[in-house]
Scaffold this motif. Sequence first.
Motif, PDB file in Angstrom:
ATOM      1  N   ILE A  41     -11.422 -16.413 -12.750  1.00  0.00           N
ATOM      2  CA  ILE A  41     -12.354 -15.738 -11.844  1.00  0.00           C
ATOM      3  C   ILE A  41     -13.247 -14.843 -12.681  1.00  0.00           C
ATOM      4  O   ILE A  41     -12.745 -14.052 -13.494  1.00  0.00           O
ATOM      5  CB  ILE A  41     -11.591 -14.873 -10.817  1.00  0.00           C
ATOM      6  CG1 ILE A  41     -10.703 -15.753  -9.938  1.00  0.00           C
ATOM      7  CG2 ILE A  41     -12.548 -14.049  -9.977  1.00  0.00           C
ATOM      8  CD1 ILE A  41      -9.669 -14.964  -9.141  1.00  0.00           C
ATOM      9  N   VAL A  42     -14.546 -14.990 -12.510  1.00  0.00           N
ATOM     10  CA  VAL A  42     -15.472 -14.095 -13.207  1.00  0.00           C
ATOM     11  C   VAL A  42     -15.677 -12.876 -12.321  1.00  0.00           C
ATOM     12  O   VAL A  42     -16.102 -13.018 -11.176  1.00  0.00           O
ATOM     13  CB  VAL A  42     -16.822 -14.784 -13.485  1.00  0.00           C
ATOM     14  CG1 VAL A  42     -17.787 -13.809 -14.136  1.00  0.00           C
ATOM     15  CG2 VAL A  42     -16.603 -16.002 -14.367  1.00  0.00           C
ATOM     16  N   PRO A  43     -15.335 -11.704 -12.805  1.00  0.00           N
ATOM     17  CA  PRO A  43     -15.385 -10.507 -11.951  1.00  0.00           C
ATOM     18  C   PRO A  43     -16.813 -10.030 -11.713  1.00  0.00           C
ATOM     19  O   PRO A  43     -17.179  -8.922 -12.089  1.00  0.00           O
ATOM     20  CB  PRO A  43     -14.545  -9.486 -12.731  1.00  0.00           C
ATOM     21  CG  PRO A  43     -14.654  -9.919 -14.150  1.00  0.00           C
ATOM     22  CD  PRO A  43     -14.835 -11.406 -14.150  1.00  0.00           C
ATOM     23  N   ARG A  46     -18.635  -6.346 -10.183  1.00  0.00           N
ATOM     24  CA  ARG A  46     -17.809  -5.174 -10.401  1.00  0.00           C
ATOM     25  C   ARG A  46     -18.419  -4.300 -11.475  1.00  0.00           C
ATOM     26  O   ARG A  46     -19.289  -4.724 -12.215  1.00  0.00           O
ATOM     27  CB  ARG A  46     -16.400  -5.595 -10.843  1.00  0.00           C
ATOM     28  CG  ARG A  46     -15.588  -6.095  -9.718  1.00  0.00           C
ATOM     29  CD  ARG A  46     -14.177  -6.433 -10.098  1.00  0.00           C
ATOM     30  NE  ARG A  46     -13.802  -6.104 -11.466  1.00  0.00           N
ATOM     31  CZ  ARG A  46     -12.662  -6.502 -11.996  1.00  0.00           C
ATOM     32  NH1 ARG A  46     -11.839  -7.232 -11.272  1.00  0.00           N
ATOM     33  NH2 ARG A  46     -12.344  -6.185 -13.228  1.00  0.00           N
ATOM     34  N   ASP A  48     -17.120  -3.533 -14.116  1.00  0.00           N
ATOM     35  CA  ASP A  48     -16.854  -4.055 -15.442  1.00  0.00           C
ATOM     36  C   ASP A  48     -17.209  -5.539 -15.530  1.00  0.00           C
ATOM     37  O   ASP A  48     -16.582  -6.309 -16.211  1.00  0.00           O
ATOM     38  CB  ASP A  48     -15.388  -3.829 -15.834  1.00  0.00           C
ATOM     39  CG  ASP A  48     -14.436  -4.274 -14.749  1.00  0.00           C
ATOM     40  OD1 ASP A  48     -14.921  -4.738 -13.707  1.00  0.00           O
ATOM     41  OD2 ASP A  48     -13.218  -4.157 -14.954  1.00  0.00           O
ATOM     42  N   ALA A  49     -18.225  -5.943 -14.772  1.00  0.00           N
ATOM     43  CA  ALA A  49     -18.692  -7.319 -14.836  1.00  0.00           C
ATOM     44  C   ALA A  49     -19.366  -7.574 -16.180  1.00  0.00           C
ATOM     45  O   ALA A  49     -19.765  -6.646 -16.871  1.00  0.00           O
ATOM     46  CB  ALA A  49     -19.680  -7.571 -13.704  1.00  0.00           C
ATOM     47  N   PRO A  50     -19.499  -8.872 -16.550  1.00  0.00           N
ATOM     48  CA  PRO A  50     -20.110  -9.175 -17.838  1.00  0.00           C
ATOM     49  C   PRO A  50     -21.458  -8.487 -18.008  1.00  0.00           C
ATOM     50  O   PRO A  50     -22.291  -8.476 -17.102  1.00  0.00           O
ATOM     51  CB  PRO A  50     -20.275 -10.694 -17.785  1.00  0.00           C
ATOM     52  CG  PRO A  50     -19.216 -11.144 -16.860  1.00  0.00           C
ATOM     53  CD  PRO A  50     -19.085 -10.064 -15.847  1.00  0.00           C
ATOM     54  N   GLY A  51     -21.655  -7.907 -19.155  1.00  0.00           N
ATOM     55  CA  GLY A  51     -22.931  -7.282 -19.459  1.00  0.00           C
ATOM     56  C   GLY A  51     -23.059  -5.867 -18.957  1.00  0.00           C
ATOM     57  O   GLY A  51     -24.018  -5.178 -19.257  1.00  0.00           O
ATOM     58  N   GLU A  52     -22.115  -5.448 -18.162  1.00  0.00           N
ATOM     59  CA  GLU A  52     -22.190  -4.084 -17.648  1.00  0.00           C
ATOM     60  C   GLU A  52     -21.061  -3.266 -18.234  1.00  0.00           C
ATOM     61  O   GLU A  52     -19.923  -3.711 -18.261  1.00  0.00           O
ATOM     62  CB  GLU A  52     -22.043  -4.072 -16.122  1.00  0.00           C
ATOM     63  CG  GLU A  52     -23.242  -4.642 -15.407  1.00  0.00           C
ATOM     64  CD  GLU A  52     -23.056  -4.520 -13.901  1.00  0.00           C
ATOM     65  OE1 GLU A  52     -22.677  -3.437 -13.452  1.00  0.00           O
ATOM     66  OE2 GLU A  52     -23.284  -5.502 -13.210  1.00  0.00           O
ATOM     67  N   ARG A  53     -21.380  -2.100 -18.650  1.00  0.00           N
ATOM     68  CA  ARG A  53     -20.342  -1.236 -19.188  1.00  0.00           C
ATOM     69  C   ARG A  53     -19.528  -0.654 -18.037  1.00  0.00           C
ATOM     70  O   ARG A  53     -20.071  -0.252 -17.020  1.00  0.00           O
ATOM     71  CB  ARG A  53     -20.989  -0.109 -19.978  1.00  0.00           C
ATOM     72  CG  ARG A  53     -19.962   0.726 -20.703  1.00  0.00           C
ATOM     73  CD  ARG A  53     -20.630   1.664 -21.636  1.00  0.00           C
ATOM     74  NE  ARG A  53     -19.604   2.462 -22.290  1.00  0.00           N
ATOM     75  CZ  ARG A  53     -19.881   3.441 -23.105  1.00  0.00           C
ATOM     76  NH1 ARG A  53     -21.126   3.745 -23.381  1.00  0.00           N
ATOM     77  NH2 ARG A  53     -18.929   4.131 -23.676  1.00  0.00           N
ATOM     78  N   SER A  54     -18.198  -0.695 -18.222  1.00  0.00           N
ATOM     79  CA  SER A  54     -17.358  -0.184 -17.143  1.00  0.00           C
ATOM     80  C   SER A  54     -17.483   1.333 -17.047  1.00  0.00           C
ATOM     81  O   SER A  54     -17.699   2.014 -18.023  1.00  0.00           O
ATOM     82  CB  SER A  54     -15.909  -0.582 -17.379  1.00  0.00           C
ATOM     83  OG  SER A  54     -15.494  -0.111 -18.624  1.00  0.00           O
ATOM     84  N   ARG A  55     -17.331   1.825 -15.826  1.00  0.00           N
ATOM     85  CA  ARG A  55     -17.460   3.264 -15.607  1.00  0.00           C
ATOM     86  C   ARG A  55     -16.205   3.791 -14.920  1.00  0.00           C
ATOM     87  O   ARG A  55     -15.580   3.089 -14.134  1.00  0.00           O
ATOM     88  CB  ARG A  55     -18.672   3.539 -14.714  1.00  0.00           C
ATOM     89  CG  ARG A  55     -20.011   3.275 -15.383  1.00  0.00           C
ATOM     90  CD  ARG A  55     -21.147   3.606 -14.448  1.00  0.00           C
ATOM     91  NE  ARG A  55     -21.166   2.742 -13.291  1.00  0.00           N
ATOM     92  CZ  ARG A  55     -21.754   1.559 -13.276  1.00  0.00           C
ATOM     93  NH1 ARG A  55     -22.346   1.093 -14.355  1.00  0.00           N
ATOM     94  NH2 ARG A  55     -21.742   0.812 -12.201  1.00  0.00           N
ATOM     95  N   ALA A  56     -15.899   4.992 -15.244  1.00  0.00           N
ATOM     96  CA  ALA A  56     -14.750   5.616 -14.600  1.00  0.00           C
ATOM     97  C   ALA A  56     -15.142   6.094 -13.210  1.00  0.00           C
ATOM     98  O   ALA A  56     -16.297   6.396 -12.949  1.00  0.00           O
ATOM     99  CB  ALA A  56     -14.281   6.812 -15.421  1.00  0.00           C
ATOM    100  N   THR A  57     -14.184   6.123 -12.322  1.00  0.00           N
ATOM    101  CA  THR A  57     -14.419   6.673 -10.998  1.00  0.00           C
ATOM    102  C   THR A  57     -13.762   8.036 -10.942  1.00  0.00           C
ATOM    103  O   THR A  57     -12.555   8.157 -11.067  1.00  0.00           O
ATOM    104  CB  THR A  57     -13.800   5.759  -9.923  1.00  0.00           C
ATOM    105  OG1 THR A  57     -14.305   4.450 -10.110  1.00  0.00           O
ATOM    106  CG2 THR A  57     -14.139   6.243  -8.544  1.00  0.00           C
ATOM    107  N   ARG A  58     -14.557   9.040 -10.792  1.00  0.00           N
ATOM    108  CA  ARG A  58     -13.966  10.379 -10.758  1.00  0.00           C
ATOM    109  C   ARG A  58     -13.403  10.595  -9.359  1.00  0.00           C
ATOM    110  O   ARG A  58     -14.120  10.649  -8.383  1.00  0.00           O
ATOM    111  CB  ARG A  58     -15.026  11.429 -11.109  1.00  0.00           C
ATOM    112  CG  ARG A  58     -14.428  12.800 -11.361  1.00  0.00           C
ATOM    113  CD  ARG A  58     -15.447  13.731 -11.978  1.00  0.00           C
ATOM    114  NE  ARG A  58     -15.744  13.397 -13.352  1.00  0.00           N
ATOM    115  CZ  ARG A  58     -15.047  13.842 -14.393  1.00  0.00           C
ATOM    116  NH1 ARG A  58     -14.011  14.610 -14.196  1.00  0.00           N
ATOM    117  NH2 ARG A  58     -15.390  13.507 -15.617  1.00  0.00           N
TER     118      ARG A  58
END
Lengths: 61, 612
Positions: A41-43, A46, A48-58
């Motif tokens: 499954i390609v996320p 989201r 943290d999807a490809p090409g996007e830097r994942s971010r924390a949820t405060r």
Amino acid sequence: MATLLLGVVYFLLATPIGWLSRLLHDPLSRRRSRRTVSYWIVPAGRADAPGERSRATRITS
Amino acid sequence: MSELILGVSAFYHDSAAAIVRDGVPVAAAQEERFSRVRHDSSFPARAVGYCLDELGVSLPDVSAIAYYEDPRLKFRRVLATLIGAAPTGFASFRETIPGWLGTGGKLDALGNVRRELASLGRGPVPGIVARRHHESHAASAFFPSPYDSAAVLCVDGVGEWATTTLWHGRGTELTSLAEIRFPHSLGLLYSAFTYFCGFKVDSGEYKLMGLAPYGEPRFAELILERLIDVKPDGSFRLNMGYFAYLRGQVMTGRAFEKLFGGPRRTAEGPLTQREFDLAASVQKVTEEVMLRLARTARDRTGESVLCLAGGVALNCVANGKIVESGIFDEVWVQPAAGDAGGALGAALAVAMTNGARREHTGRGRDAMSGALLGPSFTSAQIAAYLDGRQIPHQRLEPGDLPGAVAAELASGRIVGWFQDRMEFGPRALGARSILGDARDPSMRSAMNLKIKFRESFRPFAPAVLASEVKDYFDLGQESPYMLLVAQVAAARQVPVTDTGATGIDLLRVPRSTIPAVTHVDGSARVQTVTADGNPGFHALLTAFRERTGCPVLVNTSFNVRGEPIVNSPHDAYTCFMRTNIDTLVMGDFVLHKSEQPPWSEESDWRSEIPLD
């Protein structure tokens, strides 16, 4: 008392929802297919999807 | 100004805390080492306290708290699973839901973390950030690795939804490429067989791996036909008709029993050829899936190196197969690959988001400090403990210690080795270790039955000078964290005579010049030791090599079966006195069993330690 309440929720709410969702689709992707090429499954979409830097949820601060 | 991030994993198993400073791990420990409860799942209050004390800081000095998974997303998965199983899973629903809801429930895990931290009395609690379970694993695998860029593969039981994830790590960024979701899980497949063979889930998987070489993989085809559909790219789905974990608190049901010829083995029951063959079969399937996943990771990223984490990355036989396959030039495995490492990964992920750099890659080394991230004890502290209890001991000059201990080992004595900072992760790596002579054919049974009090089928692992690893093992790269299995080199193997031995008795047949660490298939779980990674342990191995010509020692964790690895001098002395360890070396202090006063306890300690 708690067991009774949980039983009411489970059999009157969770069970019909479960039946209905299994009738309409495969909610836990349980079906296997010899013809399927890949189960990856390609996320997409989201954080943290490809090409996007994942971010924390405060959550709290 | 340095930035500190405190990572926490808790409330499932192997709770832990870790602190990273400007993106570098500086302190980490599992709660079990302090609480003395194996796989402790409670909030890691003592591990957090240790991390803060190690740096001499309090909570206001920490920029953020990083929690290792997203409790809300995990609850949605639990709820979807329970609803998906309805109406057959009421017992599971009744047992599970109350634990999630209400004050103190798992759904409010972040609130619980906040309250627990506040109760430590270490000042105001900073902001709490949740990272996803597999992101924490991926961060623990890539950010401390020695690589500028790498393919990253995380495989475990389950966190929120993901059970297998593929990432591309570049610099300080991790990109999620693909994933496989619950209920389809390679980790849970392995755990199902662990359960079926009578071992504890989330604990006994490594026993199943150790059992596999005794068997024939005669069920492997059946597993591939009925239980798991594996595609050429390594993606897979399980046939949930054979598994019970969607609707209950057990792993397998009647269909599984019917498929494999009867009910599961009871805990501590006799091991039969069926269990050997089941272990060999699921191990073979796991290796095949891992190899396909590794090839896909290589194809999708184009990288020549691989980083691994997640509970399945503790399957060092499968890791060794990936190395042996040559799919990647090199493989790096996070030493705390299981959920304890999630605390470290979450902290690293937040640190990188906040702008930390990975300067260690320029030095070509990883950032784990040899996994020696736990508590240490000064000579003064050890002396105070020994003197306070009038425990007989000698103190050696530091330069004399390696030679003296090497002489003890060469004469066949078993040594408890307590040095430096405690290891982070499940393996003892020469800081909290029990050591012996790998050449001694009787060493394995002596250690298993008289020291560890554990099952006789389990092999021991070798620690070897990294500079001489190729003389003893077919291993083309370093293995500093004992997470790769390789064959003993042909030059060290000896002809095996047909003794008629079968099953567990096969372990008594010498197969190499280092029989204490050679498994029945001629393999060994190797730890390579360098002067950079662990100077004290390296000096001991060097002294042993100078005395005997052999740069290999048996290295097993300093504990008895069911007990966490020792942490403090008190833990070490207690384990020393409860077992047949001949000599205890703590820092510069040497204790001989023959000089110790009689040991007595009010009750049978063995009855107080639950079997693992």
